[in-house]
Design a protein around this motif. Structure first.
Motif, PDB file in Angstrom:
ATOM      1  N   GLU A 104      42.650  14.724  39.483  1.00 38.41           N
ATOM      2  CA  GLU A 104      42.687  13.368  38.928  1.00 38.41           C
ATOM      3  C   GLU A 104      41.279  12.811  38.752  1.00 38.41           C
ATOM      4  OE1 GLU A 104      45.236  10.917  41.351  1.00 38.41           O
ATOM      5  OE2 GLU A 104      46.929  12.299  41.102  1.00 38.41           O
ATOM      6  N   ASP A 105      40.422  13.003  39.756  1.00 33.92           N
ATOM      7  CA  ASP A 105      39.046  12.505  39.672  1.00 33.92           C
ATOM      8  C   ASP A 105      38.278  13.198  38.546  1.00 33.92           C
ATOM      9  OD1 ASP A 105      39.605  10.872  41.823  1.00 33.92           O
ATOM     10  OD2 ASP A 105      38.500  12.091  43.291  1.00 33.92           O
ATOM     11  N   ALA A 106      38.436  14.517  38.449  1.00 34.00           N
ATOM     12  CA  ALA A 106      37.728  15.267  37.409  1.00 34.00           C
ATOM     13  C   ALA A 106      38.217  14.853  36.028  1.00 34.00           C
ATOM     14  CB  ALA A 106      37.913  16.766  37.618  1.00 34.00           C
ATOM     15  N   HIS A 107      39.520  14.630  35.907  1.00 34.56           N
ATOM     16  CA  HIS A 107      40.084  14.216  34.631  1.00 34.56           C
ATOM     17  C   HIS A 107      39.561  12.838  34.246  1.00 34.56           C
ATOM     18  CE1 HIS A 107      43.945  13.500  32.055  1.00 34.56           C
ATOM     19  NE2 HIS A 107      42.870  13.637  31.318  1.00 34.56           N
ATOM     20  N   ALA A 108      39.641  11.911  35.194  1.00 32.59           N
ATOM     21  CA  ALA A 108      39.183  10.541  34.922  1.00 32.59           C
ATOM     22  C   ALA A 108      37.701  10.519  34.572  1.00 32.59           C
ATOM     23  CB  ALA A 108      39.459   9.657  36.130  1.00 32.59           C
ATOM     24  N   GLY A 109      36.895  11.321  35.269  1.00 37.49           N
ATOM     25  CA  GLY A 109      35.457  11.343  35.030  1.00 37.49           C
ATOM     26  C   GLY A 109      35.026  12.348  33.985  1.00 37.49           C
ATOM     27  N   LYS A 110      35.995  13.060  33.391  1.00 41.04           N
ATOM     28  CA  LYS A 110      35.699  14.120  32.407  1.00 41.04           C
ATOM     29  C   LYS A 110      34.614  15.051  32.941  1.00 41.04           C
ATOM     30  CE  LYS A 110      37.149  11.344  28.531  1.00 41.04           C
ATOM     31  NZ  LYS A 110      37.791  11.774  27.360  1.00 41.04           N
ATOM     32  N   ASP A 111      34.784  15.430  34.198  1.00 37.78           N
ATOM     33  CA  ASP A 111      33.793  16.225  34.928  1.00 37.78           C
ATOM     34  C   ASP A 111      34.146  17.707  34.861  1.00 37.78           C
ATOM     35  OD1 ASP A 111      32.089  17.420  36.761  1.00 37.78           O
ATOM     36  OD2 ASP A 111      32.264  15.789  38.220  1.00 37.78           O
ATOM     37  N   ILE A 112      33.549  18.390  33.898  1.00 38.85           N
ATOM     38  CA  ILE A 112      33.828  19.810  33.694  1.00 38.85           C
ATOM     39  C   ILE A 112      33.363  20.632  34.891  1.00 38.85           C
ATOM     40  CG2 ILE A 112      33.188  21.827  32.302  1.00 38.85           C
ATOM     41  CD1 ILE A 112      33.470  20.058  29.839  1.00 38.85           C
ATOM     42  N   GLY A 113      32.240  20.265  35.477  1.00 35.45           N
ATOM     43  CA  GLY A 113      31.744  20.986  36.652  1.00 35.45           C
ATOM     44  C   GLY A 113      32.747  20.947  37.800  1.00 35.45           C
ATOM     45  N   GLU A 114      33.346  19.784  38.028  1.00 34.32           N
ATOM     46  CA  GLU A 114      34.345  19.655  39.101  1.00 34.32           C
ATOM     47  C   GLU A 114      35.608  20.457  38.768  1.00 34.32           C
ATOM     48  OE1 GLU A 114      35.858  19.045  42.642  1.00 34.32           O
ATOM     49  OE2 GLU A 114      33.823  18.497  42.073  1.00 34.32           O
ATOM     50  N   LEU A 115      35.985  20.489  37.501  1.00 32.95           N
ATOM     51  CA  LEU A 115      37.135  21.302  37.096  1.00 32.95           C
ATOM     52  C   LEU A 115      36.850  22.786  37.336  1.00 32.95           C
ATOM     53  CD1 LEU A 115      38.254  19.515  33.810  1.00 32.95           C
ATOM     54  CD2 LEU A 115      39.530  19.657  35.962  1.00 32.95           C
ATOM     55  N   GLU A 116      35.615  23.196  37.043  1.00 31.18           N
ATOM     56  CA  GLU A 116      35.241  24.589  37.296  1.00 31.18           C
ATOM     57  C   GLU A 116      35.279  24.898  38.790  1.00 31.18           C
ATOM     58  OE1 GLU A 116      31.469  24.701  35.288  1.00 31.18           O
ATOM     59  OE2 GLU A 116      32.379  25.346  33.393  1.00 31.18           O
ATOM     60  N   ASN A 117      34.807  23.968  39.608  1.00 34.77           N
ATOM     61  CA  ASN A 117      34.881  24.153  41.065  1.00 34.77           C
ATOM     62  C   ASN A 117      36.334  24.267  41.528  1.00 34.77           C
ATOM     63  OD1 ASN A 117      32.101  24.010  41.315  1.00 34.77           O
ATOM     64  ND2 ASN A 117      32.095  21.840  41.851  1.00 34.77           N
ATOM     65  N   LEU A 118      37.196  23.426  40.980  1.00 35.48           N
ATOM     66  CA  LEU A 118      38.603  23.447  41.338  1.00 35.48           C
ATOM     67  C   LEU A 118      39.240  24.778  40.927  1.00 35.48           C
ATOM     68  CD1 LEU A 118      41.011  21.999  42.552  1.00 35.48           C
ATOM     69  CD2 LEU A 118      41.339  20.808  40.372  1.00 35.48           C
ATOM     70  N   GLU A 119      38.893  25.260  39.748  1.00 33.73           N
ATOM     71  CA  GLU A 119      39.391  26.573  39.312  1.00 33.73           C
ATOM     72  C   GLU A 119      38.954  27.662  40.290  1.00 33.73           C
ATOM     73  OE1 GLU A 119      39.966  26.792  34.524  1.00 33.73           O
ATOM     74  OE2 GLU A 119      37.934  27.012  35.272  1.00 33.73           O
ATOM     75  N   GLY A 120      37.719  27.592  40.745  1.00 34.35           N
ATOM     76  CA  GLY A 120      37.223  28.573  41.714  1.00 34.35           C
ATOM     77  C   GLY A 120      37.988  28.505  43.023  1.00 34.35           C
ATOM     78  N   GLU A 121      38.275  27.289  43.497  1.00 29.49           N
ATOM     79  CA  GLU A 121      39.069  27.125  44.723  1.00 29.49           C
ATOM     80  C   GLU A 121      40.462  27.728  44.555  1.00 29.49           C
ATOM     81  OE1 GLU A 121      39.397  23.294  46.710  1.00 29.49           O
ATOM     82  OE2 GLU A 121      37.453  22.718  45.870  1.00 29.49           O
ATOM     83  N   LEU A 122      41.048  27.500  43.401  1.00 28.65           N
ATOM     84  CA  LEU A 122      42.399  28.018  43.150  1.00 28.65           C
ATOM     85  C   LEU A 122      42.394  29.547  43.059  1.00 28.65           C
ATOM     86  CD1 LEU A 122      43.667  25.318  40.657  1.00 28.65           C
ATOM     87  CD2 LEU A 122      44.509  25.728  42.980  1.00 28.65           C
ATOM     88  N   ARG A 123      41.371  30.111  42.443  1.00 31.11           N
ATOM     89  CA  ARG A 123      41.261  31.577  42.379  1.00 31.11           C
ATOM     90  C   ARG A 123      41.165  32.157  43.788  1.00 31.11           C
ATOM     91  NH1 ARG A 123      38.138  30.684  37.907  1.00 31.11           N
ATOM     92  NH2 ARG A 123      36.208  30.783  39.094  1.00 31.11           N
ATOM     93  N   ALA A 124      40.340  31.512  44.626  1.00 24.07           N
ATOM     94  CA  ALA A 124      40.182  31.979  46.010  1.00 24.07           C
ATOM     95  C   ALA A 124      41.496  31.823  46.781  1.00 24.07           C
ATOM     96  CB  ALA A 124      39.059  31.204  46.702  1.00 24.07           C
TER      97      ALA A 124
END
Length: 171
Positions: A104-124
């Motif tokens: 939600e925070d990444a979406h609201a802030g249009k924060d691609i870096g945070e989305l990439e971090n979240l993707e990495g967490e999900l992969r792990a």
């Protein structure tokens, strides 16, 4: 009727030799190929088509680790109850809430870096959950494996949500 593992002459376990699966699948497909039944009767053609369809379904199931885990649970009499049993351990529920907040925070802030971090967490998390699921299945604890399957299903579904938000933010 043979189960998917028997169809491809593979041991009934979570870890599979994907090259052996590929070879066995192609062998079955070659045996049931429509060209081999061009001059056959209508009934023989239908049987060949059913055989090829079954091989496709079996291959798709065994090739995908989550589908394979579900199938092993079902083969061993465990109803996954994916629709009715949504109970999860408290730690996993907390993790879900954290991931949702980050999304939600990444979406609201249009924060691609945070989305990439979240993707990495999900992969792990997926990698860890898959290793745990494999160990549980290898131990023959199909009830516990069903819980792992449900966690994996959540992770996969959430990864799709993250990808959708990524698309929205990237536009």
């Amino acid at each position: 009727m043979q189960n998917h593992f028997e169809l491809f002459h593979l041991p009934q376990r979570f870890e599979i030799d994907t090259e052996a699966l590929d070879r066995a699948y192609h062998e079955v497909q070659n045996q049931a190929h429509p060209d081999r039944f061009a001059s056959a009767s209508g009934a023989e053609k239908r049987v060949a088509m059913q055989w090829a369809t079954r091989a496709n379904e079996a291959y798709k199931t065994l090739k995908n680790p989550l589908a394979r885990a579900k199938y092993l649970c079902e083969l061993n009499g465990v109803d996954l109850q994916v629709e009715s049993n949504t109970a999860m351990p408290p730690a996993f529920l907390m993790q879900q809430m954290e991931w949702r907040e980050k999304l939600e925070d990444a979406h609201a802030g249009k924060d691609i870096g945070e989305l990439e971090n979240l993707e990495g967490e999900l992969r792990a998390a997926r990698k860890s959950e898959l290793a745990s699921l494999a160990a549980t299945l290898n131990a023959g604890d199909y009830q516990a494996a069903a819980q792992g399957v449900r966690r994996m299903m959540f992770i996969e579904k959430f990864e799709e949500e993250v990808a959708r938000v990524f698309d929205l933010v990237s536009e």
